[in-house]
Structures are given as C-alpha cells and as structure tokens.
Scaffold this motif. Structure first.
Motif, PDB file in Angstrom:
ATOM      1  N   MET A  95       0.816  -1.038  -0.003  1.00 39.05           N
ATOM      2  CA  MET A  95      -0.136   0.005  -0.087  1.00 39.05           C
ATOM      3  C   MET A  95       1.043   1.220   0.091  1.00 39.05           C
ATOM      4  N   LEU A  96       1.947   1.184   0.752  1.00 45.37           N
ATOM      5  CA  LEU A  96       2.588   2.374   0.981  1.00 45.37           C
ATOM      6  C   LEU A  96       3.616   2.494  -0.437  1.00 45.37           C
ATOM      7  N   SER A  97       3.884   1.674  -1.022  1.00 47.88           N
ATOM      8  CA  SER A  97       4.854   1.638  -2.240  1.00 47.88           C
ATOM      9  C   SER A  97       3.771   2.277  -3.581  1.00 47.88           C
ATOM     10  N   LYS A  98       2.364   1.900  -3.447  1.00 43.08           N
ATOM     11  CA  LYS A  98       1.433   1.916  -4.264  1.00 43.08           C
ATOM     12  C   LYS A  98       1.050   3.634  -4.440  1.00 43.08           C
ATOM     13  N   LYS A  99       0.890   3.997  -3.073  1.00 42.82           N
ATOM     14  CA  LYS A  99       0.517   5.321  -2.814  1.00 42.82           C
ATOM     15  C   LYS A  99       1.558   6.408  -3.187  1.00 42.82           C
ATOM     16  N   TYR A 100       2.834   5.799  -2.895  1.00 40.08           N
ATOM     17  CA  TYR A 100       3.871   6.943  -3.192  1.00 40.08           C
ATOM     18  C   TYR A 100       3.976   6.729  -4.902  1.00 40.08           C
ATOM     19  N   LEU A 101       3.945   5.598  -5.449  1.00 37.19           N
ATOM     20  CA  LEU A 101       4.440   5.548  -6.872  1.00 37.19           C
ATOM     21  C   LEU A 101       3.186   5.764  -7.733  1.00 37.19           C
ATOM     22  N   LEU A 102       2.006   5.292  -7.477  1.00 35.63           N
ATOM     23  CA  LEU A 102       1.029   5.636  -8.559  1.00 35.63           C
ATOM     24  C   LEU A 102       0.142   6.852  -8.179  1.00 35.63           C
ATOM     25  N   GLU A 103       0.148   6.972  -6.700  1.00 31.82           N
ATOM     26  CA  GLU A 103      -0.662   8.163  -6.151  1.00 31.82           C
ATOM     27  C   GLU A 103      -0.060   9.488  -5.975  1.00 31.82           C
ATOM     28  N   ASP A 104       1.270   9.244  -5.772  1.00 31.66           N
ATOM     29  CA  ASP A 104       2.225  10.422  -5.664  1.00 31.66           C
ATOM     30  C   ASP A 104       1.942  11.097  -4.312  1.00 31.66           C
ATOM     31  N   LYS A 105       1.759  10.231  -3.241  1.00 32.44           N
ATOM     32  CA  LYS A 105       1.575  10.723  -1.974  1.00 32.44           C
ATOM     33  C   LYS A 105       2.956  10.424  -1.242  1.00 32.44           C
ATOM     34  N   PRO A 106       3.154  11.723  -0.393  1.00 30.32           N
ATOM     35  CA  PRO A 106       4.779  11.514   0.088  1.00 30.32           C
ATOM     36  C   PRO A 106       4.969  10.452   1.232  1.00 30.32           C
ATOM     37  N   ILE A 107       6.097   9.903   1.311  1.00 35.45           N
ATOM     38  CA  ILE A 107       6.265   8.948   2.580  1.00 35.45           C
ATOM     39  C   ILE A 107       6.475   9.904   3.881  1.00 35.45           C
ATOM     40  N   TYR A 108       5.485   9.642   4.696  1.00 30.24           N
ATOM     41  CA  TYR A 108       5.501  10.296   6.045  1.00 30.24           C
ATOM     42  C   TYR A 108       6.309   9.633   6.853  1.00 30.24           C
ATOM     43  N   PHE A 109       6.853  10.552   7.969  1.00 29.01           N
ATOM     44  CA  PHE A 109       7.954   9.772   8.956  1.00 29.01           C
ATOM     45  C   PHE A 109       6.998   9.022   9.978  1.00 29.01           C
ATOM     46  N   GLU A 110       5.811   9.170  10.027  1.00 27.01           N
ATOM     47  CA  GLU A 110       4.858   8.289  10.806  1.00 27.01           C
ATOM     48  C   GLU A 110       4.932   6.826  10.110  1.00 27.01           C
ATOM     49  N   MET A 111       5.029   6.647   8.906  1.00 27.95           N
ATOM     50  CA  MET A 111       5.049   5.378   8.446  1.00 27.95           C
ATOM     51  C   MET A 111       6.391   4.674   8.378  1.00 27.95           C
ATOM     52  N   LEU A 112       7.349   5.535   8.606  1.00 25.73           N
ATOM     53  CA  LEU A 112       8.732   4.938   8.673  1.00 25.73           C
ATOM     54  C   LEU A 112       8.798   4.659  10.110  1.00 25.73           C
ATOM     55  N   SER A 113       8.263   5.326  11.153  1.00 27.20           N
ATOM     56  CA  SER A 113       8.153   4.825  12.577  1.00 27.20           C
ATOM     57  C   SER A 113       7.483   3.808  12.686  1.00 27.20           C
ATOM     58  N   PHE A 114       6.391   3.816  11.968  1.00 26.85           N
ATOM     59  CA  PHE A 114       5.385   2.433  12.021  1.00 26.85           C
ATOM     60  C   PHE A 114       6.303   1.329  11.630  1.00 26.85           C
ATOM     61  N   LEU A 115       6.893   1.155  10.481  1.00 21.70           N
ATOM     62  CA  LEU A 115       7.660   0.150   9.926  1.00 21.70           C
ATOM     63  C   LEU A 115       8.715  -0.273  11.174  1.00 21.70           C
ATOM     64  N   LYS A 116       9.473   0.607  11.517  1.00 21.71           N
ATOM     65  CA  LYS A 116      10.484   0.676  12.736  1.00 21.71           C
ATOM     66  C   LYS A 116       9.908  -0.106  13.911  1.00 21.71           C
ATOM     67  N   THR A 117       8.969   0.313  14.350  1.00 20.42           N
ATOM     68  CA  THR A 117       8.165  -0.323  15.615  1.00 20.42           C
ATOM     69  C   THR A 117       7.656  -1.760  15.206  1.00 20.42           C
ATOM     70  N   TRP A 118       7.038  -1.949  14.046  1.00 23.21           N
ATOM     71  CA  TRP A 118       6.658  -3.234  13.666  1.00 23.21           C
ATOM     72  C   TRP A 118       7.819  -4.146  13.743  1.00 23.21           C
ATOM     73  N   LEU A 119       8.977  -3.949  12.965  1.00 22.69           N
ATOM     74  CA  LEU A 119      10.250  -4.692  12.944  1.00 22.69           C
ATOM     75  C   LEU A 119      10.365  -5.216  14.124  1.00 22.69           C
ATOM     76  N   ARG A 120      10.724  -4.049  15.067  1.00 15.18           N
ATOM     77  CA  ARG A 120      11.144  -4.291  16.627  1.00 15.18           C
ATOM     78  C   ARG A 120      10.346  -5.323  17.246  1.00 15.18           C
ATOM     79  N   GLU A 121       9.134  -4.809  17.305  1.00 12.80           N
ATOM     80  CA  GLU A 121       8.126  -5.598  18.000  1.00 12.80           C
ATOM     81  C   GLU A 121       8.015  -7.133  17.334  1.00 12.80           C
ATOM     82  N   HIS A 122       8.010  -7.175  16.116  1.00 12.58           N
ATOM     83  CA  HIS A 122       8.003  -8.637  15.453  1.00 12.58           C
ATOM     84  C   HIS A 122       9.184  -9.440  15.948  1.00 12.58           C
ATOM     85  N   ILE A 123      10.456  -8.842  15.676  1.00  7.26           N
ATOM     86  CA  ILE A 123      11.521  -9.512  16.227  1.00  7.26           C
ATOM     87  C   ILE A 123      11.507  -9.898  17.569  1.00  7.26           C
TER      88      ILE A 123
END
Ligand SMILES: [Fe+2]
Length: 166
Positions: A95-123
């Motif tokens: 969804m993130l890639s598509k929003k960025y590539l197809l809909e020209d939506k910027p990547i927000y830092f919130e999204m990056l924080s989400f990915l970081k938190t997700w990965l850390r908590e998953h691990i």
C-alpha cells in the motif's frame, strides 16, 4: 548506510534471535529502513526512493518466505499465525509503495516509525518466540542457514542491494 550521527533505527544485541542467518537478514532490513529514512529526510527524489522501496519489498518478501520455510521444517505449531503477521505487513508495504508510486503521495515519517516499531516488536515478539521454540526441541537450523544464504547470494546478484548505498 549513512554516516549521520543520528541513526534512525539502531541495531541492538537484544534483537538477536540467536540464529545468525536470521539476525543478518534482520540487520539488512534495518539498514534498508535507515536508507529509506535518509532518502526521505534529504528528499532524494523519486528514482532513489522507488529503488529503496523496491529493495525493501523484495528483501522483506524473501526474508519472510525463508523464515516461514524454517518454521515449517521445524514443524513449528504457530506457523499459521506467524504467516498472517507477515502477510499483513506485506500488504501494508504494498500500500505504501503504491501510494507513493501511483498516487504521488509522500512517505510520511509516521509510516517510517510504524515500520521501525513493527519490525522491532515482531523480532522481539514472535521471532524470538519461534527461535526459542526451535531451540527447545533441539532443531538445528544449520542446513536451513546454508540454503538461505545461497538463495540470498543469487538474489543479491540480480538485485544489487549495494547500489542503494552508493
Ligand atoms: Fe517473522
């Protein structure tokens, strides 16, 4: 990786699942996220960011499928639930890639924080849980580690991860 003093996602020994190959793959994911953070912070432009998103997606997919194979080989009972976690994250990344590539939506830092938190908590949650379960039953990941390393070597050859850090 950037030489900036402030690293977005710093690897910590407490993230280890005590299977070296898995730790190495998790470290690459952390590096790719850091690379994405730098690219977004410095507004590096669509081509760079699209390349990093592509690397993040394909590396994550490959890592997840190898991890699932390991749990399958070890007859890990919670494989299904773990796969569901993986599937949800892939959907989110897509969804993130598509929003960025197809809909020209910027990547927000919130999204990056989400990915970081997700990965850390998953691990530190489900990943450490399956690796402990594998140790408990005395499952050796050695054969899997050799296979996984060989598969990633082939993949790196075609994907050229290192070009991201040029
Ligand atoms: Fe996992």
């Amino acid at each position: 990786m950037s030489n900036d003093d402030e690293v977005f996602f710093k690897w910590s020994p407490e993230y280890s699942v005590q299977i070296k190959t898995i730790d190495d793959q998790h470290k690459v994911l952390v590096d790719i996220l850091n690379r994405l953070f730098v690219a977004v912070s410095k507004r590096e432009g669509d081509k760079a960011i699209a390349g990093i998103l592509d690397a993040l997606m394909s590396y994550t997919q490959k890592h997840f499928s190898l991890e699932e194979r390991l749990m399958y080989q070890a007859h890990y009972p919670d494989l299904e639930a773990h796969m569901e976690e993986h599937r949800k994250l892939i959907e989110k990344l897509d969804m993130l890639s598509k929003k960025y590539l197809l809909e020209d939506k910027p990547i927000y830092f919130e999204m990056l924080s989400f990915l970081k938190t997700w990965l850390r908590e998953h691990i530190m949650g489900v990943d450490q849980r399956y690796s402990a379960a594998l140790r408990d039953v005395g499952f050796s990941a050695e054969a899997w580690e050799q296979e996984a390393t060989a598969e990633f070597a082939v993949m790196s050859e075609s994907k050229k991860w290192w070009e991201l850090w040029k």
